[in-house]
Design a protein around this motif. Structure first.
Motif, mmCIF file in Angstrom:
data_model
loop_
_atom_site.group_PDB
_atom_site.id
_atom_site.type_symbol
_atom_site.label_atom_id
_atom_site.label_comp_id
_atom_site.label_asym_id
_atom_site.label_seq_id
_atom_site.Cartn_x
_atom_site.Cartn_y
_atom_site.Cartn_z
ATOM 1 N N ASN A 1 0.811 -1.210 0.000
ATOM 2 C CA ASN A 1 0.000 0.000 0.000
ATOM 3 C C ASN A 1 0.850 1.268 0.000
ATOM 4 O O ASN A 1 0.498 2.265 -0.637
ATOM 5 C CB ASN A 1 -0.955 -0.002 1.196
ATOM 6 C CG ASN A 1 -2.214 -0.800 0.925
ATOM 7 O OD1 ASN A 1 -3.018 -0.437 0.078
ATOM 8 N ND2 ASN A 1 -2.385 -1.899 1.642
ATOM 9 N N LYS B 1 -10.775 -2.880 -4.823
ATOM 10 C CA LYS B 1 -10.515 -1.487 -4.497
ATOM 11 C C LYS B 1 -9.804 -0.720 -5.603
ATOM 12 O O LYS B 1 -9.988 0.494 -5.735
ATOM 13 C CB LYS B 1 -9.696 -1.405 -3.204
ATOM 14 C CG LYS B 1 -10.453 -1.891 -1.976
ATOM 15 C CD LYS B 1 -9.591 -1.864 -0.734
ATOM 16 C CE LYS B 1 -10.347 -2.418 0.468
ATOM 17 N NZ LYS B 1 -11.517 -1.609 0.844
ATOM 18 N N GLU C 1 -12.802 -7.884 3.013
ATOM 19 C CA GLU C 1 -12.984 -6.542 3.560
ATOM 20 C C GLU C 1 -12.701 -6.529 5.063
ATOM 21 O O GLU C 1 -12.098 -5.581 5.586
ATOM 22 C CB GLU C 1 -14.392 -6.041 3.286
ATOM 23 C CG GLU C 1 -14.671 -4.627 3.779
ATOM 24 C CD GLU C 1 -13.800 -3.567 3.133
ATOM 25 O OE1 GLU C 1 -13.658 -2.483 3.734
ATOM 26 O OE2 GLU C 1 -13.242 -3.820 2.038
ATOM 27 N N TRP D 1 -9.004 -6.531 5.441
ATOM 28 C CA TRP D 1 -8.437 -5.225 5.107
ATOM 29 C C TRP D 1 -8.536 -4.277 6.305
ATOM 30 O O TRP D 1 -7.572 -3.593 6.659
ATOM 31 C CB TRP D 1 -9.163 -4.638 3.900
ATOM 32 C CG TRP D 1 -8.561 -3.377 3.367
ATOM 33 C CD1 TRP D 1 -8.746 -2.103 3.848
ATOM 34 C CD2 TRP D 1 -7.656 -3.244 2.266
ATOM 35 N NE1 TRP D 1 -8.027 -1.199 3.110
ATOM 36 C CE2 TRP D 1 -7.353 -1.875 2.125
ATOM 37 C CE3 TRP D 1 -7.099 -4.161 1.372
ATOM 38 C CZ2 TRP D 1 -6.494 -1.393 1.125
ATOM 39 C CZ3 TRP D 1 -6.251 -3.675 0.381
ATOM 40 C CH2 TRP D 1 -5.954 -2.317 0.264
ATOM 41 N N LYS D 2 -9.703 -4.255 6.938
ATOM 42 C CA LYS D 2 -9.914 -3.372 8.084
ATOM 43 C C LYS D 2 -9.041 -3.792 9.269
ATOM 44 O O LYS D 2 -8.478 -2.931 9.966
ATOM 45 C CB LYS D 2 -11.397 -3.369 8.472
ATOM 46 C CG LYS D 2 -12.282 -2.667 7.446
ATOM 47 C CD LYS D 2 -13.742 -2.703 7.850
ATOM 48 C CE LYS D 2 -14.611 -1.977 6.810
ATOM 49 N NZ LYS D 2 -16.048 -2.048 7.154
ATOM 50 N N GLU E 1 -5.472 -2.684 8.437
ATOM 51 C CA GLU E 1 -5.307 -1.245 8.670
ATOM 52 C C GLU E 1 -5.165 -0.955 10.160
ATOM 53 O O GLU E 1 -4.339 -0.126 10.574
ATOM 54 C CB GLU E 1 -6.503 -0.486 8.104
ATOM 55 C CG GLU E 1 -6.547 -0.432 6.586
ATOM 56 C CD GLU E 1 -7.731 0.364 6.072
ATOM 57 O OE1 GLU E 1 -7.587 1.028 5.032
ATOM 58 O OE2 GLU E 1 -8.808 0.308 6.720
ATOM 59 N N GLN E 2 -5.962 -1.638 10.960
ATOM 60 C CA GLN E 2 -5.888 -1.450 12.409
ATOM 61 C C GLN E 2 -4.510 -1.836 12.933
ATOM 62 O O GLN E 2 -3.916 -1.120 13.757
ATOM 63 C CB GLN E 2 -6.970 -2.309 13.080
ATOM 64 C CG GLN E 2 -6.926 -2.313 14.595
ATOM 65 C CD GLN E 2 -7.885 -3.335 15.184
ATOM 66 O OE1 GLN E 2 -8.915 -3.642 14.613
ATOM 67 N NE2 GLN E 2 -7.526 -3.895 16.329
ATOM 68 N N GLN F 1 -2.874 2.629 10.008
ATOM 69 C CA GLN F 1 -3.009 3.528 8.878
ATOM 70 C C GLN F 1 -4.102 3.038 7.943
ATOM 71 O O GLN F 1 -4.207 1.822 7.675
ATOM 72 C CB GLN F 1 -1.682 3.614 8.113
ATOM 73 C CG GLN F 1 -1.665 4.636 6.980
ATOM 74 C CD GLN F 1 -0.267 4.823 6.420
ATOM 75 O OE1 GLN F 1 0.720 4.318 6.953
ATOM 76 N NE2 GLN F 1 -0.164 5.555 5.321
ATOM 77 N N GLU F 2 -4.920 3.936 7.440
ATOM 78 C CA GLU F 2 -5.966 3.574 6.492
ATOM 79 C C GLU F 2 -5.517 3.859 5.074
ATOM 80 O O GLU F 2 -4.789 4.817 4.812
ATOM 81 C CB GLU F 2 -7.257 4.342 6.808
ATOM 82 C CG GLU F 2 -7.883 3.970 8.137
ATOM 83 C CD GLU F 2 -9.209 4.678 8.368
ATOM 84 O OE1 GLU F 2 -9.615 5.484 7.494
ATOM 85 O OE2 GLU F 2 -9.827 4.437 9.418
ATOM 86 N N SER G 1 -7.188 4.170 1.208
ATOM 87 C CA SER G 1 -8.393 4.201 0.383
ATOM 88 C C SER G 1 -8.023 4.616 -1.022
ATOM 89 O O SER G 1 -7.121 5.447 -1.227
ATOM 90 C CB SER G 1 -9.426 5.175 0.963
ATOM 91 O OG SER G 1 -8.880 6.480 1.074
#
Length: 357
Positions: free
Chosen positions: A157, A249, A341, A344-345, A348-349, A353-354, A356
């Protein structure tokens, strides 16, 4: 594990199978390699990463970025690439996927490098397997999950802008992110209720239990909080779900395609943490269950990666690969969009960092 010829339909070459060497695949798609910039994680001598790099070198990529934890080992890989094709530029990138700090430092180096204007293909090849004792990363994450998935998630990412840059001038699907997975996807799903392996299985939802057949194969009968094979299986399922998420995404927005690859049973140092007697017993069981089973060498082991990375006909429907073909035997939980999904969440946790798109 290699089982001989795949029964799944090939995208381009029906004659390719578990025995096909990587160079054969590259020879079929030279235009997908020539003058391209390709980054390979886990590019260590003696492994699939080396064979992937040397196979690609035969078709004259512009730059091979060789990522790994040891400078000396990367230098050895670069030297072997140069012996195949002295005109191929190699760049060594220090990357310890178990450390988020290392992932961020490596990504920053890539993003700031003037000789890396874009990345045409990212091959997330590195991995660890079946650590005998529960070990945590510097961030407190179970080590196989941290190295095989979380590190790749973060690094990919962070350098995605340079992958997207390549896609701007390429046909949709030509720019690719390849995630190496394993037959271990059948060992079990991502344990969302206990990804760090602190609970006994009896305290988990049944949907997160390890396969009973796999327990028998590995002679695992105790209900221990940490089971090496279950932790490895979780990380390999995560590799496939990561490709599912990426396609959802970014494909329509950028044209970047992501596919997951089971390279087969390959003779490398990946099994260094395993008891040799247990490994021998499992391999004997595989031979009885699958008459065509054999252990691939690294040249055969890299060919499926290359078929997924290079075949122009590949699409988002071709998510899971084995023996140079699209395979359909992977468990439904490994390609479930909702699980993707959820992962993915969680990812990120865990990296704080997120992302998008």
């Amino acid at each position: 594990m290699a089982e001989g010829k795949s029964t799944a339909a090939a995208n381009t070459n029906n004659g390719w199978d578990a025995h096909t060497p990587g160079q054969t695949v590259v020879e079929a798609f030279p235009e997908q390699v020539k003058d391209k910039i390709i980054l390979i994680t886990g590019a260590n001598p003696g492994g699939i990463g080396l064979a992937t790099a040397t196979s690609l070198a035969t078709a004259s990529p512009k730059l091979l970025i060789l990522a790994g934890r040891g400078q000396a080992r990367l230098a050895e890989t670069a030297e072997k690439v140069k012996k195949v094709n002295p005109n191929v530029a190699c760049k060594q990138l220090m990357l310890d996927l178990s450390s988020q700090e290392s992932c961020r430092n490596a990504a920053r180096e890539v993003m700031e490098a003037s000789d890396i204007p874009h990345i045409d293909i990212l091959i997330n090849n590195a991995g660890v397997m079946n650590l005998p004792e529960r070990t945590l990363s510097p961030e407190g994450i179970e080590m196989q999950f941290a190295t095989n998935h979380i590190g790749h998630f973060l690094f990919t990412n962070l350098i995605f802008p340079k992958i997207a840059a390549a896609a701007k001038t390429a046909k949709p699907g030509a720019t690719r992110i390849i995630n190496l997975t394993s037959r271990a996807v059948v060992y079990g799903p991502v344990r969302f209720s206990d990804y760090n392996f602190t609970k006994q299985e009896k305290d988990l939802p049944e949907s997160e239990h390890m396969s009973k057949g796999v327990r028998a194969m590995w002679n695992v009968h105790e209900d221990l909080p940490y089971i090496p094979q279950a932790a490895y299986g979780q990380s390999k399922t995560a590799n496939v779900l990561f490709s599912v998420s990426l396609n959802k995404k970014v494909f329509d927005k950028t044209g970047v395609l992501s596919l997951a690859v089971h390279p087969g049973g390959v003779t490398t140092e990946l099994a260094r943490h395993m008891d040799p007697k247990i490994l021998e017993s499992v391999l004997e069981g595989a031979k009885k269950a699958m008459p065509n089973f054999f252990m691939k060498d690294i040249e055969q082991g890299c060919s499926t990666t290359l078929a997924a990375a290079l075949d122009p006909k590949n699409t988002t429907e071709d998510i899971f690969w084995e023996d140079c073909h699209v395979a359909k035997w992977n468990p439904a939980y490994s390609t479930d969009p909702e699980k993707a999904e959820q992962l993915w969440k969680l990812s990120e946790q865990l990296v704080g960092q997120e992302f998008s798109y």
